[in-house]
Design an enzyme around this catalytic site. Structure first.
Site, PDB file in Angstrom:
ATOM      1  CE  LYS A  56      96.625  56.534 -69.422  1.00 13.01           C
ATOM      2  NZ  LYS A  56      97.920  55.775 -69.357  1.00 13.01           N
ATOM      3  CG  HIS A 117      93.145  50.615 -62.943  1.00 15.86           C
ATOM      4  ND1 HIS A 117      93.663  51.776 -62.439  1.00 15.86           N
ATOM      5  CD2 HIS A 117      93.963  50.250 -63.973  1.00 15.86           C
ATOM      6  CE1 HIS A 117      94.761  52.098 -63.119  1.00 15.86           C
ATOM      7  NE2 HIS A 117      94.967  51.187 -64.040  1.00 15.86           N
ATOM      8  CB  SER A 147      94.630  60.603 -70.083  1.00 17.29           C
ATOM      9  OG  SER A 147      95.808  59.898 -69.816  1.00 17.29           O
TER      10      SER A 147
HETATM   11  P1  A3P Z   1      98.129  62.408 -69.921  1.00 17.85           P
HETATM   12  O1  A3P Z   1      97.767  61.350 -70.901  1.00 17.85           O
HETATM   13  O2  A3P Z   1      97.053  63.441 -69.758  1.00 17.85           O
HETATM   14  O3  A3P Z   1      99.454  63.036 -70.187  1.00 17.85           O
HETATM   15  P2  A3P Z   1      98.016  56.482 -65.294  1.00 17.85           P
HETATM   16  O4  A3P Z   1      99.344  56.393 -64.663  1.00 17.85           O
HETATM   17  O5  A3P Z   1      96.863  56.368 -64.353  1.00 17.85           O
HETATM   18  O6  A3P Z   1      97.916  55.579 -66.489  1.00 17.85           O
HETATM   19  O7  A3P Z   1      97.865  57.978 -65.827  1.00 17.85           O
HETATM   20  C1  A3P Z   1      98.642  58.454 -66.892  1.00 17.85           C
HETATM   21  C2  A3P Z   1      98.449  59.941 -66.955  1.00 17.85           C
HETATM   22  O8  A3P Z   1      99.140  60.558 -65.847  1.00 17.85           O
HETATM   23  C3  A3P Z   1      99.035  60.549 -68.225  1.00 17.85           C
HETATM   24  O9  A3P Z   1      98.252  61.711 -68.487  1.00 17.85           O
HETATM   25  C4  A3P Z   1     100.430  60.888 -67.737  1.00 17.85           C
HETATM   26  O10 A3P Z   1     101.098  61.836 -68.539  1.00 17.85           O
HETATM   27  C5  A3P Z   1     100.104  61.461 -66.364  1.00 17.85           C
HETATM   28  N1  A3P Z   1     101.273  61.500 -65.476  1.00 17.85           N
HETATM   29  C6  A3P Z   1     102.160  60.538 -65.195  1.00 17.85           C
HETATM   30  N2  A3P Z   1     103.124  60.985 -64.390  1.00 17.85           N
HETATM   31  C7  A3P Z   1     102.840  62.275 -64.120  1.00 17.85           C
HETATM   32  C8  A3P Z   1     103.471  63.309 -63.342  1.00 17.85           C
HETATM   33  N3  A3P Z   1     104.594  63.070 -62.686  1.00 17.85           N
HETATM   34  N4  A3P Z   1     102.887  64.514 -63.306  1.00 17.85           N
HETATM   35  C9  A3P Z   1     101.749  64.761 -63.964  1.00 17.85           C
HETATM   36  N5  A3P Z   1     101.105  63.844 -64.729  1.00 17.85           N
HETATM   37  C10 A3P Z   1     101.647  62.614 -64.807  1.00 17.85           C
END
Ligand code: A3P
Length: 304
Positions: A56, A117, A147
């Site tokens: 996340k 991860h 998140s």
């Molecule tokens: P939030 O839950 O705070 O919105 P991962 O890909 O490591 O699982 O992380 C997911 C997190 O990254 C989520 O955060 C998601 O919304 C955010 N995320 C994904 N794409 C993004 C982007 N283009 N810009 C900013 N945040 C992004």
């Protein structure tokens, strides 16, 4: 496609939440146990590029950036497959209809972009032996834990979440899947002095995406014109990715993830933690992080 029976006792029509199991001192979903030897025996190739993050921290975002860089800003080429088919997640055990991340990677032609991860000390040795490039993204603990909390709710296979307060305590104690956030960000921070690791921060990417994408382009050994850079910025911003089924995980079976509970592309901001933390929780986490990261030189911003 036979969805009735999966490897082990996994049945995607009736997904079961994992439990936490300690492997080599770190907690993981118990579904990784049977597969651990295969992960550790993974055969990296010298031209592999590994994307590594604590869960996340912005994994999917950096994946889409790297994918766009690899395809020189051509969204159509990126959009030929969902992101999880473009970049195998090597930690992932087999889950019908999906083969394991290792098997998916083994079948893939080079150059491969891979996702993990794993904390630095548990990365398969072949990545170090082959001197593979790694892009690591770290995110401040407060937004990261919020998140992760929501992700536990929307994923049907992550361990039980508990209350927000319980989850926060478990996160800080490293009693969540993939273990301690502070060990993870710190371990990889130290590794960058010994290995080809580009260490990025989610907050910097949010503040100035073009600046951070330039670092990625350079690290990948490429030169791209400004017009392509601008295309990449445009197609990797939160709103673009949220609307893109090849990047937003909406193509996964709803038996695995339920976007009606909380969308995968949830908020995509720095500072959403303020809506969830009490003042006491915030101060406690600030103090704890300061202790855990002491002497590392690592600094996180919780607002920009
Ligand atoms: P939030 O839950 O705070 O919105 P991962 O890909 O490591 O699982 O992380 C997911 C997190 O990254 C989520 O955060 C998601 O919304 C955010 N995320 C994904 N794409 C993004 C982007 N283009 N810009 C900013 N945040 C992004």
């Amino acid at each position: 496609m036979d969805l009735k029976s999966g490897p082990g006792d996994f049945d995607p029509t009736q997904p079961k939440r994992a439990t936490l199991e300690e492997i080599e001192g770190v907690l993981f979903p118990n579904t990784l146990r049977e597969h651990w030897g295969t992960i550790q025996g993974f055969k990296a190739r010298p031209d592999d590029l590994l994307i590594c993050t604590y869960p996340k921290a912005g994994t999917t975002w950096i994946q889409q950036i790297v994918s766009m860089v690899q395809h020189r800003g051509d969204l159509e080429k990126c959009n030929q497959k969902p992101i999880y088919e473009r970049m195998p997640f090597i930690d992932m055990p087999p889950m019908k209809p999906f083969v394991s991340g290792v098997e998916q990677a083994d079948l893939m032609p080079s150059p491969r972009i891979l996702k993990s991860h794993l904390p630095v000390q548990l990365l398969p040795a072949s990545f170090w032996e082959q001197k593979c490039k790694v892009i690591y993204v770290a995110r401040n603990a407060k937004d990261n834990v919020v998140s992760y909390f929501y992700f536990h709710h929307m994923s049907k296979i992550m361990p039980e979440t508990g209350t927000w307060n319980e989850f926060l305590e478990n996160f800080v104690a490293g009693k969540v899947a993939w273990g301690s956030w502070s060990d993870h960000v710190r371990g990889w921070w130290e590794a960058k002095d010994r290995h080809p690791v580009l260490y990025l921060f989610y907050e910097d990417m949010k503040e100035d995406p073009a600046r951070e994408i330039r670092k990625v382009i350079q690290f990948m050994g490429l030169e791209l014109p400004e017009s392509v850079l601008n295309q990449i910025v445009e197609h990797t911003k939160f709103e673009s990715m949220k609307a893109n089924p090849m990047a937003n995980y909406s193509t996964l079976p709803s038996s695995l993830v339920d976007h009606t509970v909380s969308p995968f592309m949830r908020k995509g901001t720095v500072g959403n933690w303020k809506k969830h933390f009490t003042v006491a929780q915030s101060e406690w986490l600030d103090d704890t992080c300061a202790q855990l990261l002491k002497g590392s030189g690592l600094n996180f911003r919780t607002e920009i």
